[in-house]
Enzyme design. Structure first.
Site, PDB file in Angstrom:
ATOM      1  N   TRP A  12      12.816 -15.349 -10.299  1.00  0.00           N
ATOM      2  CA  TRP A  12      13.806 -15.864 -11.257  1.00  0.00           C
ATOM      3  C   TRP A  12      14.900 -14.815 -11.441  1.00  0.00           C
ATOM      4  CZ3 TRP A  12      13.356 -15.302 -17.146  1.00  0.00           C
ATOM      5  CH2 TRP A  12      14.299 -16.121 -17.811  1.00  0.00           C
ATOM      6  N   ASP A  33       3.784 -14.971 -15.344  1.00  0.00           N
ATOM      7  CA  ASP A  33       4.841 -15.713 -16.016  1.00  0.00           C
ATOM      8  C   ASP A  33       4.467 -17.174 -15.833  1.00  0.00           C
ATOM      9  OD1 ASP A  33       7.045 -16.908 -17.039  1.00  0.00           O
ATOM     10  OD2 ASP A  33       8.511 -15.665 -15.976  1.00  0.00           O
ATOM     11  N   LYS A  76       9.486 -26.205 -21.255  1.00  0.00           N
ATOM     12  CA  LYS A  76       9.437 -27.262 -20.244  1.00  0.00           C
ATOM     13  C   LYS A  76       8.365 -28.287 -20.584  1.00  0.00           C
ATOM     14  CE  LYS A  76      11.768 -23.887 -18.329  1.00  0.00           C
ATOM     15  NZ  LYS A  76      13.086 -23.722 -17.813  1.00  0.00           N
TER      16      LYS A  76
END
Ligand code: LMR
Length: 396
Positions: A130, A211, A246
């Site tokens: 990311w 993560d 999310k």
């Protein structure tokens, strides 16, 4: 003071949203920031969330501060979701959890904790990762380096290369792994590969950090935790950062967590005392509303099952639209076979489009994706598929 300051470049992901919003094109398509969109291209509030909020509105009695680590009920709910309420790591008190301002906030708390207590430790990030990972840790003063993850064309995992690289990580360092739905590639290890990853890290004094921002977006809430379980079983210590952005679509509520698993309950409590210092000197204590929603949804059988249905709906649409895209590109005679996208999970894949092609799509067709060629497949719909695939074929 401010006269000499030069403007900074826009954020590669959130800066793109600003450009998209400013674009007057009526049929613009946003495959940039990682936000789920439904078949109509909307990002609605989940029904389970609406109902939880209704309850909170009726019962909330105070806006007094939360504890530095957040509501204990929140930490308990997060641990149950991650490990299962009766998991040995939870039952033995080896896990401590703080409510953080989403996953990014959790990462920063880890960065501050590492800098303040283990200065000199290097964080190993997958290549690619990311775009915000290196920056978050740089801001905290934690050096980062990269280990092999994806193959050369970023369509699959270079598993041998990965294991070889992980086996070289020096004792005392931290290795960040994406729990599932790897961002930006969508490439995840299999359950067997996770076992091997955990074995490679275990017993060497290397601390794994997950993560885990997309639990439930790949295959299911439990299947997606297979990597977490492999690491928790084999490694004495673990750090896990999570987000409800999310999977509960709580993007702007900024609700996430960080969990530290110690070798003993005493070690975990000692770590917690330092993590609380890091939080207190940053944002003091977490915002309450998103945490209250998560506690309410996870703690009520009816809301929890509604959530799981809604989550499955998002997941199924994403996995289906990956197939539709690959099939449509093939039917249009694309010179590139996009079948590799169907093996990926979560919102992202690397399309293989280069910077020039990405810019052509933006300028000629008002189609937005990250400069690296990362696409958010959740931005694809049946309605925009024709226009999107025509445009991509034209720039290939
Ligand atoms: C993304 O990668 O698009 C998301 O995680 C949103 C963000 O904050 O960058």
């Amino acid at each position: 003071m401010f006269q000499s300051i030069q403007p900074a470049p826009p954020d590669p992901i959130l800066g793109l949203t600003e450009a998209f919003v400013a674009d007057p094109s009526p049929d613009k398509i946003n495959l940039g920031v990682g936000i789920y969109k439904d078949a109509e291209g909307k990002t609605p509030v989940l029904q389970c969330v609406k109902r939880a909020e209704q309850r909170i509105l009726e019962t909330e009695a105070t806006k007094a501060y939360k504890p530095i680590a957040g509501d204990p009920a929140y930490g308990k709910a997060v641990q149950a979701l991650l490990f299962g309420a009766d998991h040995p790591v939870v039952a033995s008190g080896r896990a401590v959890t703080c409510h953080t301002p989403s996953g990014t906030g959790a990462l920063r708390v880890v960065g501050d904790y590492l800098k303040q207590n283990h200065d000199g430790v290097t964080l190993h990030l997958p290549g690619p990762t990311w775009a915000n990972h290196p920056s978050v840790f740089k801001s905290a003063g934690v050096p980062t380096t990269t280990y092999t993850y994806a193959n050369a064309d970023v369509t699959g995992l270079d598993f041998d290369g990965m294991i070889e690289a992980l086996a070289q990580v020096p004792a005392g360092d931290v290795v960040l792994l994406h729990g599932c739905c790897h961002n930006p590639t969508g490439i995840d290890p299999t359950a067997e590969q996770w076992q091997k990853i955990a074995e490679t890290l275990a017993g060497r004094g290397v601390t794994p950090m997950l993560d885990f921002a997309y639990q439930g977006f790949a295959d299911s809430l439990t299947d997606d935790a297979v990597g977490l379980h492999a690491l928790a079983e084999k490694c004495p210590e673990l750090i896990v950062c999570t987000s409800f952005s999310k999977n509960m679509a709580l993007y702007n509520e900024r609700v996430g967590s960080v969990t530290f698993v110690g070798e003993t309950a005493e070690a975990a409590q000692a770590v917690l005392s330092h993590v609380k210092l890091a939080i207190r000197t940053n944002y003091s204590n977490p915002p309450a509303h998103g945490g209250a929603i998560a506690i309410t949804v996870l703690g009520d059988d009816a809301l929890r099952s509604l959530w799981e249905q809604e989550l499955a709906g998002m997941r199924d649409r994403i996995n289906g639209i990956r197939q539709t895209f690959a099939d449509t590109m093939a039917a249009k005679g694309s010179p590139v076979d996009f079948a590799f996208l169907t093996a990926h999970r979560g919102m992202f894949s690397m399309s293989g489009l280069n910077k020039d092609q990405v810019m052509q799509l933006r300028e000629k067709y008002a189609i937005y994706m990250v400069g690296s060629g990362r696409v958010n497949v959740a931005g694809m719909t049946e309605a925009n598929m024709d226009r999107l695939t025509d445009a991509i074929v034209s720039v290939l």
